[in-house]
Write a protein that holds these residues in place. Structure first.
Motif, PDB file in Angstrom:
ATOM      1  N   ASP A 149       0.835  -1.193   0.000  1.00 49.01           N
ATOM      2  CA  ASP A 149       0.000   0.000   0.000  1.00 49.01           C
ATOM      3  C   ASP A 149       0.874   1.249   0.000  1.00 49.01           C
ATOM      4  O   ASP A 149       2.004   1.232   0.484  1.00 49.01           O
ATOM      5  CB  ASP A 149      -0.892   0.014   1.246  1.00 49.01           C
ATOM      6  N   VAL A 169      -0.472  -1.369   7.216  1.00 49.50           N
ATOM      7  CA  VAL A 169      -0.915   0.017   7.385  1.00 49.50           C
ATOM      8  C   VAL A 169      -1.050   0.371   8.863  1.00 49.50           C
ATOM      9  O   VAL A 169      -0.743   1.496   9.274  1.00 49.50           O
ATOM     10  CB  VAL A 169      -2.252   0.238   6.638  1.00 49.50           C
ATOM     11  N   ALA A 188      -4.433   1.662  -1.745  1.00 47.81           N
ATOM     12  CA  ALA A 188      -4.220   0.262  -1.368  1.00 47.81           C
ATOM     13  C   ALA A 188      -3.689  -0.520  -2.561  1.00 47.81           C
ATOM     14  O   ALA A 188      -4.219  -0.423  -3.667  1.00 47.81           O
ATOM     15  CB  ALA A 188      -5.527  -0.338  -0.862  1.00 47.81           C
TER      16      ALA A 188
END
Ligand SMILES: [Zn+2]
Length: 547
Positions: A149, A169, A188
Motif C-alpha cells: 500500500d 498500514v 491500497a
C-alpha cells in the motif's frame, strides 16, 4: 585575470600549463575552463568549473566519443564525471591549483576505467547522484511478497505529502502518529517490488527516463528479467484501472523507486492488450528516492552483521538514573522488537529533585518511574513492546526473561535474585551495572552461565573486595537535606557511562562474545583501574550462588 599572488592566479597559470583555457565565470561565480582530458587512448573535450573558494570539488564534464556504451559507470547523462564522492577527498583551500590538477588526474582515471568497462565498484552510491526525485519511505521488510500500500502523509494539510510504502498500514500509522504527520490519501495495493541482480547505472542520453518506454529500455540493459517483471506488474496495475503505480526496485545492497502516472487519453474498457501497452509506454515516469524505515533496518544499520536485541525478552530492574538512560539505549539496539519485550520494573516515584540526573524531565515528575519511562520512550519507539511494572523486583515474575539487568545499584537485590533462583534450581542470565562510590568508576558484571561469578563472588566472606575497582581509596561521599534521605552524589554523565557500559555488555552477549564479564570504566580523574577486565570464576563457597 587575478592578482599574481593569489591562489586563483596560481590556478590560472596551472590550468594554462595543462592546456586549459579560461572561459569566464559561470552564473554561480565558479571559474570555467575548456580543455581536453586524455582517457582510453583519446583526448576528450572537457569543461571544468572550479569553486573560487576551494571548498567544493571542481565540476568536470566531458564530451563522450561516438559509439560509447549507453550505460557508463560514473558518467552522467550530460557527460558529468563523478570522480569522487563528496567528502572522500581532503580539500586544501590554500592550494586550489594543486587540488584542481589532482581532480583532473582522478577524472581521467575514472573516465579511462569507465570507457574500458573496468569500473563497476561504488556504483550504487554514485547512482543516486543521477536519480533525483521525491522521497518515498519504505516501511516493509525486504523480500516481503505481494502488493504494497501507499500511504501519503505530511506535516499539516497543505504541505506536499510524502509517500510511505507499507505492508502493514496499522504499524505504519503508529509511526506516522509518532512523527506527528497528518495522514492523507491511501492507495491500497498501488506499490510493488521487483528484485534485480543488477546494480543501477545511469543511462547516457535522455535522463532520467521521462516515460515508461525508455525506462523499460534502460532496465532491459541492466537486467532483462527485471525489465519483464516491471512491465508485467505495470500492465496488471494499468489493467486494474489504477491511475498510478509505485515500483520499488531491490538491487543488491540498496533500493530505488519510480512512480508511474498512467496515460489515460483513451477511455479505459475498450482497449486491446496492444493498446494497453502503447498507453503504458507513453505514461510518465518519475524517479523516487527510496529510504527504508523498517525497524530491522533502523536497528541493524549501525551494527552491520551483528545480532540486535530484537526478539529478546529483557527485564530492566531499576528505572533510576542508570536504568532510564539504559532503557533508551536498549531500545535503540532493538529491544522490544519482533516478539521481544522490554520490561521496566521500578516501584518508585520520580521526584522533582531526581531529574537532575534522570532520563526523564519535569513532565514526568510525581509519576511512577517505570510507567513514566515507558510512556516517554514509547513516543519515539511506537512499535517496540515495552511493559511497565510498577512493583518491586521481588514481586515480579522474572523467570520468563532471557536476561535480567539489575540497574538498581542495590547489591543486596543482586544477592537476593541469585539465591532465589539457585534455591529454585533455575537460572536466568543477570547483568549487574553500578556506579562505584561517588562517580569514581562504573562497573558491569555479566553472569550468563551458572559457572560465572555472581555479584557476591566479587568479595570474600567478610566482604573485602577480591577485585578492587581502583588503586586509590574510594572516597565516601553522601548528600541529602532534611527529609530527602541520603544519596551518593554523582552527575548524569556518570550514569550515562554506566548505561553505555551495560548496553555494550548486553549487545556483546547477544553477539556471542560475552567476555570480559567483569568490566570497569574509571570515570573520575586521579583514579586508576585496579582489577583488570576479565572473566571471573564462581567461588564455590559463595553464600549466594553456592547454595
Ligand atoms: Zn556467587
Amino acid at each position: 585575470m587575478m592578482a599574481d599572488d593569489t591562489p586563483l592566479a596560481a590556478l590560472g597559470r596551472a590550468m594554462k600549463a595543462r592546456g586549459f583555457e579560461y572561459i569566464g565565470r559561470a552564473p554561480d561565480e565558479w571559474l570555467e575552463f575548456h580543455g581536453a582530458i586524455k582517457a582510453a587512448g583519446a583526448a576528450h573535450v572537457a569543461c571544468l568549473a572550479v569553486d573560487p573558494s576551494g571548498l567544493e570539488l571542481p565540476r568536470i564534464r566531458v564530451e563522450l566519443p561516438q559509439g560509447a556504451p549507453d550505460v557508463l559507470a560514473h558518467i552522467g547523462a550530460d557527460g558529468h564525471v563523478c570522480y569522487a564522492a563528496k567528502g572522500s577527498l581532503v580539500l586544501d583551500i590554500f592550494d586550489i591549483a594543486g587540488q584542481t590538477l589532482a581532480c583532473i588526474d582522478r577524472a581521467a582515471e575514472v573516465l579511462d576505467l569507465s570507457l574500458s568497462g573496468e569500473m563497476n565498484k561504488d556504483l550504487e552510491d554514485e547512482f543516486f547522484a543521477f536519480w533525483h526525485g521525491d522521497i518515498c519511505i519504505l516501511d516493509v521488510y525486504p523480500g516481503d511478497p505481494g502488493n504494497l500500500d501507499v500511504l501519503f502523509a505530511g506535516r499539516g494539510d497543505h504541505d506536499s505529502h510524502i509517500a510511505f510504502v507499507t505492508n502493514d498500514v496499522v504499524r505504519t500509522r503508529l509511526k506516522l502518529k509518532a512523527m506527528s504527520l497528518t495522514e492523507g490519501e491511501l492507495l491500497a495495493g498501488a506499490a510493488f517490488r521487483v528484485r534485480t541482480s543488477a546494480k543501477p547505472k545511469p543511462l547516457q542520453g535522455a535522463w532520467p527516463p521521462p516515460t515508461v518506454a525508455p525506462l523499460l529500455q534502460w532496465q532491459g540493459l541492466l537486467d532483462p528479467s527485471a525489465r519483464r517483471n516491471i512491465e508485467r506488474r505495470l500492465l496488471v496495475a494499468y489493467a486494474s484501472g489504477r491511475r498510478a503505480a509505485l515500483c520499488v526496485v531491490d538491487s543488491p545492497l540498496t533500493q530505488y523507486a519510480f512512480w508511474v502516472a498512467f496515460e489515460t487519453a483513451n477511455p479505459p474498457g475498450r482497449r486491446s492488450a496492444a493498446d494497453a501497452r502503447v498507453q503504458l509506454y507513453a505514461s510518465k515516469a518519475y524517479p523516487m528516492i527510496a529510504v527504508r524505515m523498517d525497524d530491522r533496518y533502523v536497528t541493524q544499520r549501525n551494527a552491520p552483521g551483528r545480532p540486535t536485541l530484537s526478539g529478546k525478552k529483557i527485564a530492566l530492574v531499576g528505572c533510576g538514573t542508570i536504568g532510564g538512560f539504559l532503557a533508551e539505549l536498549l531500545l535503540k539496539a532493538g529491544a522490544g522488537l519482533e516478539d521481544g519485550e522490554l520490561a521496566l520494573i521500578d516501584p518508585d516515584i520520580l521526584f522533582p529533585q531526581n531529574i537532575g540526573r534522570h532520563r526523564l524531565g519535569l513532565n514526568r515528575a510525581l509519576q511512577n518511574k517505570a510507567i513514566g519511562l515507558k510512556e516517554e520512550l514509547a513516543v519515539g519507539a511506537p512499535t517496540a513492546n515495552i511493559r511497565a511494572l510498577p512493583v518491586k523486583a521481588e514481586e515480579a515474575d522474572l523467570t520468563r526473561f532471557d536476561l535480567i539487568i539489575n540497574a538498581t545499584g542495590e547489591e543486596a537485590l543482586g544477592h537476593y535474585l541469585t539465591v532465589t533462583f539457585a534455591r529454585r534450581g533455575m537460572f536466568v542470565p543477570i547483568l549487574t551495572v553500578w556506579v562505584e562510590g561517588p562517580g569514581v568508576a562504573v562497573r558491569g558484571l555479566l553472569r550468563d552461565t551458572v559457572e560465572c561469578a555472581c555479584i557476591r563472588c566479587l568479595s570474600e566472606l567478610q566482604r573485602a573486595p577480591l577485585y578492587p575497582v581502583v588503586n586509590e581509596p574510594v572516597p565516601l561521599e553522601l548528600a541529602g537535606h532534611g527529609c530527602e534521605g541520603l544519596y551518593v552524589p554523582f552527575p548524569a554523565s556518570v550514569s550515562i557511562q554506566a548505561a553505555c557500559l551495560a548496553a555494550e555488555m548486553v549487545t556483546d552477549w547477544t553477539g556471542g562474545t560475552p567476555g570480559p564479564r567483569l568490566r570497569t570504566r574509571v570515570t573520575r580523574p586521579g583514579f586508576t583501574q585496579a582489577a583488570p577486565d576479565a572473566d571471573v570464576a564462581r567461588r564455590h563457597t559463595c553464600p549466594a550462588c553456592g547454595t
